[in-house]
Design a protein around this motif. Structure first.
Motif, PDB file in Angstrom:
ATOM      1  N   GLN A 119       0.829  -1.204   0.000  1.00  0.00           N
ATOM      2  CA  GLN A 119       0.000   0.000   0.000  1.00  0.00           C
ATOM      3  C   GLN A 119       0.869   1.262   0.000  1.00  0.00           C
ATOM      4  O   GLN A 119       0.574   2.235  -0.715  1.00  0.00           O
ATOM      5  CB  GLN A 119      -0.915   0.000   1.225  1.00  0.00           C
ATOM      6  N   ARG A 120       1.970   1.250   0.803  1.00  0.00           N
ATOM      7  CA  ARG A 120       2.868   2.413   0.813  1.00  0.00           C
ATOM      8  C   ARG A 120       3.549   2.599  -0.544  1.00  0.00           C
ATOM      9  O   ARG A 120       3.755   3.724  -1.015  1.00  0.00           O
ATOM     10  CB  ARG A 120       3.949   2.236   1.886  1.00  0.00           C
ATOM     11  N   CYS A 121       3.890   1.483  -1.184  1.00  0.00           N
ATOM     12  CA  CYS A 121       4.506   1.557  -2.514  1.00  0.00           C
ATOM     13  C   CYS A 121       3.513   2.158  -3.517  1.00  0.00           C
ATOM     14  O   CYS A 121       3.877   2.967  -4.382  1.00  0.00           O
ATOM     15  CB  CYS A 121       4.969   0.172  -2.952  1.00  0.00           C
ATOM     16  N   TYR A 122       2.227   1.800  -3.407  1.00  0.00           N
ATOM     17  CA  TYR A 122       1.189   2.341  -4.293  1.00  0.00           C
ATOM     18  C   TYR A 122       1.043   3.848  -4.066  1.00  0.00           C
ATOM     19  O   TYR A 122       0.885   4.622  -5.026  1.00  0.00           O
ATOM     20  CB  TYR A 122      -0.132   1.611  -4.014  1.00  0.00           C
ATOM     21  N   LEU A 123       1.112   4.273  -2.783  1.00  0.00           N
ATOM     22  CA  LEU A 123       1.040   5.699  -2.484  1.00  0.00           C
ATOM     23  C   LEU A 123       2.223   6.450  -3.089  1.00  0.00           C
ATOM     24  O   LEU A 123       2.079   7.579  -3.568  1.00  0.00           O
ATOM     25  CB  LEU A 123       0.998   5.910  -0.966  1.00  0.00           C
ATOM     26  N   ALA A 124       3.418   5.814  -3.048  1.00  0.00           N
ATOM     27  CA  ALA A 124       4.603   6.463  -3.640  1.00  0.00           C
ATOM     28  C   ALA A 124       4.432   6.626  -5.136  1.00  0.00           C
ATOM     29  O   ALA A 124       4.835   7.644  -5.726  1.00  0.00           O
ATOM     30  CB  ALA A 124       5.848   5.640  -3.323  1.00  0.00           C
ATOM     31  N   LYS A 125       3.823   5.649  -5.786  1.00  0.00           N
ATOM     32  CA  LYS A 125       3.576   5.750  -7.233  1.00  0.00           C
ATOM     33  C   LYS A 125       2.621   6.902  -7.525  1.00  0.00           C
ATOM     34  O   LYS A 125       2.829   7.710  -8.443  1.00  0.00           O
ATOM     35  CB  LYS A 125       2.978   4.429  -7.739  1.00  0.00           C
ATOM     36  N   ASN A 126       1.557   6.955  -6.754  1.00  0.00           N
ATOM     37  CA  ASN A 126       0.548   7.988  -6.996  1.00  0.00           C
ATOM     38  C   ASN A 126       1.057   9.380  -6.662  1.00  0.00           C
ATOM     39  O   ASN A 126       0.569  10.384  -7.218  1.00  0.00           O
ATOM     40  CB  ASN A 126      -0.706   7.703  -6.177  1.00  0.00           C
ATOM     41  N   ALA A 127       2.025   9.466  -5.766  1.00  0.00           N
ATOM     42  CA  ALA A 127       2.541  10.776  -5.361  1.00  0.00           C
ATOM     43  C   ALA A 127       3.601  11.301  -6.323  1.00  0.00           C
ATOM     44  O   ALA A 127       4.223  12.331  -6.047  1.00  0.00           O
ATOM     45  CB  ALA A 127       3.101  10.705  -3.950  1.00  0.00           C
ATOM     46  N   GLY A 128       3.859  10.631  -7.392  1.00  0.00           N
ATOM     47  CA  GLY A 128       4.797  11.146  -8.379  1.00  0.00           C
ATOM     48  C   GLY A 128       6.013  10.259  -8.604  1.00  0.00           C
ATOM     49  O   GLY A 128       6.930  10.634  -9.324  1.00  0.00           O
ATOM     50  N   ARG A 129       6.058   9.061  -7.989  1.00  0.00           N
ATOM     51  CA  ARG A 129       7.136   8.099  -8.165  1.00  0.00           C
ATOM     52  C   ARG A 129       8.469   8.633  -7.569  1.00  0.00           C
ATOM     53  O   ARG A 129       8.564   9.748  -7.113  1.00  0.00           O
ATOM     54  CB  ARG A 129       7.329   7.718  -9.639  1.00  0.00           C
ATOM     55  N   ASN A 130       9.473   7.740  -7.621  1.00  0.00           N
ATOM     56  CA  ASN A 130      10.850   8.053  -7.190  1.00  0.00           C
ATOM     57  C   ASN A 130      10.849   8.649  -5.780  1.00  0.00           C
ATOM     58  O   ASN A 130      11.430   9.688  -5.517  1.00  0.00           O
ATOM     59  CB  ASN A 130      11.519   9.023  -8.162  1.00  0.00           C
ATOM     60  N   ARG A 131      10.196   7.907  -4.863  1.00  0.00           N
ATOM     61  CA  ARG A 131      10.159   8.389  -3.483  1.00  0.00           C
ATOM     62  C   ARG A 131       9.881   7.209  -2.541  1.00  0.00           C
ATOM     63  O   ARG A 131       9.514   6.127  -2.984  1.00  0.00           O
ATOM     64  CB  ARG A 131       9.096   9.473  -3.297  1.00  0.00           C
ATOM     65  N   LEU A 132      10.088   7.467  -1.261  1.00  0.00           N
ATOM     66  CA  LEU A 132       9.871   6.471  -0.202  1.00  0.00           C
ATOM     67  C   LEU A 132       8.703   6.904   0.651  1.00  0.00           C
ATOM     68  O   LEU A 132       8.645   8.059   1.094  1.00  0.00           O
ATOM     69  CB  LEU A 132      11.127   6.325   0.683  1.00  0.00           C
ATOM     70  N   VAL A 133       7.761   5.981   0.867  1.00  0.00           N
ATOM     71  CA  VAL A 133       6.630   6.240   1.760  1.00  0.00           C
ATOM     72  C   VAL A 133       6.697   5.186   2.868  1.00  0.00           C
ATOM     73  O   VAL A 133       6.787   3.979   2.592  1.00  0.00           O
ATOM     74  CB  VAL A 133       5.286   6.160   1.011  1.00  0.00           C
ATOM     75  N   THR A 134       6.687   5.622   4.117  1.00  0.00           N
ATOM     76  CA  THR A 134       6.767   4.716   5.262  1.00  0.00           C
ATOM     77  C   THR A 134       5.517   4.823   6.085  1.00  0.00           C
ATOM     78  O   THR A 134       4.736   5.786   5.969  1.00  0.00           O
ATOM     79  CB  THR A 134       7.986   5.052   6.140  1.00  0.00           C
ATOM     80  N   GLY A 135       5.308   3.843   6.947  1.00  0.00           N
ATOM     81  CA  GLY A 135       4.150   3.909   7.816  1.00  0.00           C
ATOM     82  C   GLY A 135       3.894   2.581   8.472  1.00  0.00           C
ATOM     83  O   GLY A 135       4.463   1.567   8.107  1.00  0.00           O
TER      84      GLY A 135
END
Length: 784
Positions: A768-784
């Protein structure tokens, strides 16, 4: 001749006994006093050695601790980056000048083990690569100050140094290099002042390295940096290297007896020793013993003269007893009555008289005994004969006549007994007879053949004995028919040869051992499998050439444990051979339960299992790994995550998982082809592996999706590590046919929770965090 006769007299022996008893008393008293004095001197020398070595060990410990502490505190506030370290190296050395006098050289190394700067500068040292040195590897791995084992420098092998190291880390705590201070072992401020310490006239101090087992200080400089002697030649030193400390009297490698004291250092794995020759330590008591021995010898001579003079008068009645005994056959027993007023001499005279009167009775008894034994020999089933020194028969019993073929002959007396022996055995029998005459032998035993006319020949066991009580040399012979036993033995030998031929034709290795597990036989495949020759193993224990252990733990098994484990027909084992080679085998062990000498013997059948094990190992690897990148596949990753979730030590530990999805990877396949895409996937796998710790797990789940499992990693540390991986992936460019290809990564990360029991729960959160990173513009890390 005169001295020999004098030595056989009673007077001399009594005098000698008196002297020996006196001397024995003096020796015993002197020995106890000598041992007490020797023990006191030994304890005093031990106390001196122990105190001296303790002081020297404490002094060296203090020198090591001061240098290590000052070097560590001097660089504690420095946190250069990997890129800035080459420019900062000279400045770091400048900041260390206040402590430079404590070292022979200060050196700055980068993260790859390349020397960036040194002070004082030494030709050929800058640019030197020491990445394979143990002290560099351990410092990089542990991120703690270290002290190296004694070693030789690469730019000057004649130098012998130890290196004090302190790691340099960047602001994120990553290793970027280290600072090292080298110290000559024989420098004036370290070991050189030990040369002024003396122990007696010829004692000395040594310092030995435990891990490298090298002599790092010795008054004899030719022995410095040489390997330490073996445990057999220097047992006390080898015990000290294993952790023992104390004093002892022992033998060193030169064969000299020494009083020794050993103490280990606390700061570094060295052992300080003090040695004093035994001869020098005990010299005062040895000098006193020599004077005591001279006094005792003088006393012995005086006592011998006094006792001899007195005994001459006391023993005169013995001469009278001698003359009366010589006249005893003619005059009868009355001449021995009243021979002396000494009770002892009169008792001797009475005994002689009784012995003389009993002689006739004894002769009559001997005649009856001889008749009895002749009758016994005639009834014996064994052949018995008596010959003179020329081999002529004096007597043969009934059984011997039958074996010799003399049953129907009357004139056997005086014939040579060798006539009944097979001609091919004549010379051997003559040699045995000569050994009885010339070499002092009393009994010989052999086998030979007799010609008695009933069959081609008889196989017999022959025993010849010399009759020592006879005035003229005569010999007693005993003959036993062993023809049937010989035929049985030949049959058994033929059966054994057939069994050996069958064993040699078997393709598997076969080893036969006794009930003591000593090797009795092994076939050619066994020689090849064990790497030995059969003639070198016979009679020696099997464990001298091979040991067996289960593949799952590698612990050698005893014979009893091996028998209990190999209860079924086939058992997989790892066999360690004499040359330290591990050979996979299938073992079949059988214990012979037959009645007789073979009871308890063991038969080992060993089948080479190397090929099958290699196939199984390859299959296991392929089942859990991705063939393109070499990382774990989905199955291997899920197995690692399941094992972590089921572990009993999860409480109080932070673990994280991350899912990495490459951005725009499909465009790489579309424009450059799948070959370029595969190469890019391999490069990304290499980037991930280079950044992870050895305890972490990386996997390719499929396509362009990767997964990480970070053991015992806090959230901030995990985020920094993943960001470093993402940044390196973004910076990586693949050149294919003049076209630059690159991708970025979207990463979702989550920490494992106490309520996570199956892998699907944390993986779903990370996804789910990886999907959020894709939707937020890619090339980033989302943690939680």
């Amino acid at each position: 001749m005169l001295a020999s006769r004098f030595g056989r007299t009673l007077k001399f022996r009594v005098a000698l006994l008196t002297v020996v008893l006196g001397m024995g008393s003096l020796v015993l008293i002197g020995w106890f006093n000598f041992q007490a004095a020797r023990a006191e001197i030994k304890n005093e020398r031990f106390r001196y050695l122990s105190d001296l070595v303790e002081r020297i060990a404490a002094d060296i410990d203090q020198r090591v601790a001061v240098r290590q502490r000052l070097l560590a505190s001097s660089v504690r506030t420095l946190h250069p980056t990997d890129a800035a370290l080459p420019q900062m190296a000279e400045g770091i050395l400048t900041s260390l000048r206040p402590i430079a006098p404590l070292f022979d050289a200060l050196v700055v190394y980068d993260r790859h083990g390349i020397i960036l700067a040194d002070e004082p500068a030494s030709a050929g040292r800058r640019g030197l690569d020491i990445h394979d040195r143990d002290y560099f590897i351990e410092t990089r791995k542990s991120l703690r100050p270290m002290i190296s084992v004694p070693l030789r420098t690469r730019n000057n092998p004649k130098r012998r140094i130890v290196v004090f190291t302190v790691p340099l880390t960047d602001p994120h705590g990553q290793f970027v290099g280290m600072v090292g201070g080298s110290l000559e072992l024989l420098s004036v401020g370290f070991f050189r002042d030990l040369e002024s310490i003396t122990i007696g006239n010829s004692g000395y101090i040594t310092v030995n390295a435990v891990r490298s087992r090298l002599n790092i200080y010795h008054p004899d400089t030719s022995r410095v940096f040489e390997p330490l002697p073996s445990a057999a030649s220097s047992p006390a030193l080898n015990r000290a290297l294993g952790g023992w400390q104390g004093v002892d009297e022992t033998t060193i490698s030169t064969g000299e007896r020494m009083l020794v004291a050993y103490r280990p250092l606390r700061q570094v794995d060295w052992v300080v020793g003090g040695l004093l020759p035994v001869g020098e330590a005990y010299e005062p008591i040895y000098s006193l013993a020599e004077r005591y021995i001279a006094f005792a010898l003088g006393m012995m001579l005086v006592v011998l003269l006094l006792v001899s003079w007195r005994l001459k008068h006391i023993l005169r009645p013995l001469d009278r007893l001698k003359s009366n005994i010589l006249t005893l056959p003619a005059s009868g027993n009355s001449v021995l009555a009243g021979i002396s007023d000494y009770d002892e001499l009169q008792s001797v005279a009475d005994v002689v008289a009784r012995a003389w009167s009993e002689r006739d009775t004894m002769e009559a008894q001997l005649a009856r005994s001889e008749a009895f034994f002749r009758a016994l020999n005639e009834a014996s089933p064994l052949g018995v004969f008596v010959v003179d020194d020329r081999g002529k028969l004096n007597y043969v019993n009934r059984a011997c006549k039958r074996l010799f073929g003399y049953e129907n002959e009357v004139e056997w007396h005086g014939r040579h007994w060798n006539e009944a022996v097979h001609p091919l055995d004549h010379e051997r029998i003559r040699a045995l007879a000569r050994s009885l005459l010339a070499d002092g032998e009393t009994l010989v035993k052999t086998e030979c053949r007799l010609i008695n006319g009933q069959r081609p020949f008889l196989n017999v066991e022959l025993r010849l004995c010399r009759l020592t009580y006879e005035a003229e040399p005569r010999f007693l012979g005993v003959v036993m028919d062993v023809s049937e036993q010989e035929e049985t033995r030949q049959s058994l030998m033929a059966e054994r040869e057939r069994a050996m031929a069958i064993l040699e034709s078997i393709g598997d290795a076969v080893v036969l051992t006794s009930h003591l597990d000593e090797i009795e036989y092994l076939n050619q495949p066994a020689e090849a499998l064990l790497g030995v020759r059969a003639q070198d193993t016979l009679g020696r224990p099997l464990y001298s050439f091979a040991s067996f252990s289960p593949p799952e733990n590698g612990r050698p098994l005893s014979i009893q444990r091996l028998e209990s484990l190999v209860a079924h027909p086939f058992c997989e084992m790892d066999m360690m051979t004499k040359d330290a080679r591990v050979q996979p085998v299938v073992l079949t062990l059988s214990v012979i339960a037959a009645v007789g000498s073979m009871h308890g013997y063991r038969v080992y059948v060993l089948h080479d299992d190397s090929a099958r094990r290699e196939r199984e190992k390859a299959h296991r690897w392929e089942a859990n790994h991705d063939p393109l990148t070499g990382l774990l596949n989905r199955r291997g990753y899920l197995a690692s995550l399941s094992g972590l979730l089921a572990g009993p030590d999860r409480k109080g530990r932070n673990d994280a998982i991350a899912l990495i999805d490459l951005d725009h990877f499909k465009a790489v396949n579309d424009h450059a082809g799948h070959g370029a895409g595969d190469q890019l996937l391999q490069d990304v796998a290499g980037i991930i592996q280079s950044r992870l710790r050895s305890s972490d797990v990386a996997a390719r789940l499929g396509g362009d999706e990767f997964a990480l499992l970070l053991f015992n990693c806090r959230l901030d540390d995990a985020r920094a590590l993943i960001e470093a991986v993402r940044g390196q992936i973004e910076a990586h460019v693949l050149e294919v046919a003049g076209v630059s290809l690159s991708v970025t990564a979207s990463v979702g990360m989550t920490m494992l929770r106490p309520d996570d029991v199956v892998p699907a729960d944390p993986i779903e959160r990370a996804d789910q965090r990886c999907y959020l990173a894709k939707n937020a513009g890619r090339n980033r890390l989302v943690t939680g």
